[in-house]
Write a protein that holds these residues in place. Structure first.
Motif, PDB file in Angstrom:
ATOM      1  N   TRP A  65      -1.724   4.518  -6.542  1.00 54.46           N
ATOM      2  CA  TRP A  65      -1.807   5.759  -5.844  1.00 54.46           C
ATOM      3  C   TRP A  65      -2.288   7.184  -6.868  1.00 54.46           C
ATOM      4  CZ3 TRP A  65       2.504   9.252  -5.216  1.00 54.46           C
ATOM      5  CH2 TRP A  65       3.521   8.906  -5.981  1.00 54.46           C
ATOM      6  N   ASP A  95      -3.654   6.227   9.546  1.00 56.69           N
ATOM      7  CA  ASP A  95      -3.068   5.970   8.157  1.00 56.69           C
ATOM      8  C   ASP A  95      -2.960   4.853   7.808  1.00 56.69           C
ATOM      9  OD1 ASP A  95      -1.451   6.724   5.815  1.00 56.69           O
ATOM     10  OD2 ASP A  95       0.320   7.174   6.687  1.00 56.69           O
ATOM     11  N   ALA A 120      -2.897   3.478   4.889  1.00 59.79           N
ATOM     12  CA  ALA A 120      -2.165   3.561   3.782  1.00 59.79           C
ATOM     13  C   ALA A 120      -0.823   2.844   4.085  1.00 59.79           C
ATOM     14  CB  ALA A 120      -1.886   4.825   2.793  1.00 59.79           C
ATOM     15  N   GLU A 121      -0.162   3.555   5.059  1.00 59.53           N
ATOM     16  CA  GLU A 121       0.979   2.965   5.544  1.00 59.53           C
ATOM     17  C   GLU A 121       1.145   1.429   6.055  1.00 59.53           C
ATOM     18  OE1 GLU A 121       4.239   1.908   8.251  1.00 59.53           O
ATOM     19  OE2 GLU A 121       2.229   2.059   8.879  1.00 59.53           O
ATOM     20  N   SER A 176      -2.491   8.049   1.138  1.00 61.74           N
ATOM     21  CA  SER A 176      -3.099   8.449   2.521  1.00 61.74           C
ATOM     22  C   SER A 176      -4.132   9.249   2.627  1.00 61.74           C
ATOM     23  CB  SER A 176      -1.865   8.644   3.348  1.00 61.74           C
ATOM     24  OG  SER A 176      -2.441   9.052   4.740  1.00 61.74           O
ATOM     25  N   THR A 233      -5.249  11.312   5.202  1.00 64.02           N
ATOM     26  CA  THR A 233      -4.609  12.437   6.024  1.00 64.02           C
ATOM     27  C   THR A 233      -4.457  13.703   5.018  1.00 64.02           C
ATOM     28  OG1 THR A 233      -2.554  11.592   6.489  1.00 64.02           O
ATOM     29  CG2 THR A 233      -3.934  11.030   7.994  1.00 64.02           C
ATOM     30  N   VAL A 253      -8.210   5.788   2.660  1.00 62.70           N
ATOM     31  CA  VAL A 253      -7.453   5.635   1.390  1.00 62.70           C
ATOM     32  C   VAL A 253      -7.869   5.916   0.301  1.00 62.70           C
ATOM     33  CG1 VAL A 253      -5.944   4.217   2.899  1.00 62.70           C
ATOM     34  CG2 VAL A 253      -7.433   3.300   0.999  1.00 62.70           C
TER      35      VAL A 253
END
Length: 392
Positions: free
Chosen positions: A42, A342, A344-345, A357, A359, A369
């Motif tokens: 990330w 989302d 990524a969640e 994420s 957003t 992502v």
């Protein structure tokens, strides 16, 4: 300008140097934000050892007890020499530079010079989330001029946005990300010259975040904003922190075009107290003596971009992806997977892989992502395998 984007290097690929056990001993944000069963791809830190010239410069400074306050123009001189050799740009004048704590705090100070409270600052979304956070915290209004469907600057949208925000003679600025984070787009000389022409027409001042400048893919040239026709009134922020993984050693440079020298001269003297002397030593050494290491890194990143494309085609063919021209980031369009705004969640919860994420990157980020490719091929392979398993 004659540019040398990067060359062959005899140095080993630094992305292959560190194993997972050693990486998990790190105490920085990337390796401490999530439990040990999560693969962290990330935040923009690299899984690399420091370049030897940087280690040597820091070790020598420690041996001398050289841990005081920064002085001199060595950092600016090192960057100017790097810019001339690497990008063919001889317009980085040392006398039109100032040291600042880091790029984003430098952005804040440059925006303070050219805008006032409540003034609009235009950004090209989706874009680095701190652009929103820092600008709003300094009491400016963020206005989006989204990228086009090709993830490049949309000049028509930018023209219309500039016209709207400067109505009634209002001051405004463009906070330009060059190269662009998260898409990895390297803006061309023609695109940047067009931006400069629009900014001049509407009276908009341009502040360019160019922190990813050294990180271009093979065959791609970085173009400094201040080098293009019309860029003379711009302000740029540069740093060695991203390309040599020096975020924990704080230092950056603010650079003014010839027509913005008077603006930079108004920078409060106390701003120069923020950079770390150790940071300046490290960044200067990287720019002067760390280009062989950088070239090995860039070759490794090219390999990782190809690897990611192959892995997505095999395991996640519904994910849309344009290999980045610059940065070590990948912007993945996951909307066809049906994971909502989302994804990524979902990848974190079901696959135990941490991605950014989309957003918080603003308009155009939902369903996307951001993946950090500055790691080993083995970790990228395992991350994509886990992402695919999250869909089962």
């Amino acid at each position: 300008m004659t540019r040398i984007p990067h060359a062959m290097s005899d140095e080993p690929n630094p992305l292959r140097a560190l194993g997972l056990d050693r990486l998990r001993r790190r105490t920085s944000m990337k390796w401490r934000a999530y439990p040990d069963d999560v693969l962290p791809l990330w935040v923009a830190e690299m899984d690399v050892p420091l370049a030897e010239p940087v280690v040597r410069a820091l070790t020598d400074a420690l041996a001398l007890g050289d841990t005081g306050y920064p002085a001199g123009t060595g950092y600016a001189e090192a960057l100017a020499a790097f810019a001339e050799k690497r990008w063919g740009w001889d317009g980085l004048a040392v006398e039109r530079t100032a040291i600042v704590p880091d790029v984003m705090l430098g952005v804040v100070e440059m925006l303070r010079l050219v805008t006032g409270p409540g003034d609009p600052v235009v950004v090209n979304s989706p874009v680095y989330p701190p652009f929103y956070q820092f600008v709003e915290h300094m009491d400016r209004q963020v206005v989006e001029a989204p990228l086009g469907p090709d993830l490049r600057l949309d000049l028509d949208t930018l023209d219309e946005t500039f016209r709207r925000v400067t109505g009634g003679g209002r001051r405004a600025a463009l906070l330009l990300c060059n190269p662009h984070n998260p898409t990895g787009t390297a803006h061309t000389a023609d695109e940047l010259a067009a931006v400069a022409a629009l900014a001049d027409r509407h009276g908009v001042r341009v502040v360019a975040d160019e922190i990813h400048a050294p990180l271009t893919a093979a065959g791609v040239a970085f173009v400094p904003y201040l080098s293009v026709p019309g860029g003379e009134s711009g302000l740029s922020l540069m740093s060695a922190s991203k390309a040599w993984n020096l975020a924990g050693l704080k230092a950056a440079l603010a650079i003014a075009g010839p027509a913005a020298a008077a603006d930079l001269a108004r920078l409060p003297e106390e701003v120069s107290h923020g950079p770390s002397h150790f940071g300046i030593i490290a960044h200067s050494a990287a720019l002067r003596d760390g280009t062989g290491w950088l070239d090995a890194l860039l070759a490794g990143l090219d390999d990782n971009r190809r690897l990611l494309a192959d892995l997505l085609a095999e395991h996640l063919p519904a994910v849309a992806h344009r290999p980045a021209e610059a940065t070590y980031l990948a912007w993945l369009d996951c909307r066809a997977l049906g994971l909502g705004d989302d994804p990524a969640e979902v990848f974190l919860r079901r696959g135990r892989v941490a991605l950014n994420s989309g957003t918080p990157f603003g308009t155009g980020g939902a369903g996307h992502v951001r993946m950090n490719l500055a790691t080993s091929p083995e970790l990228i392979t395992e991350a994509v395998r886990r992402m695919a398993s999250a869909l089962d």
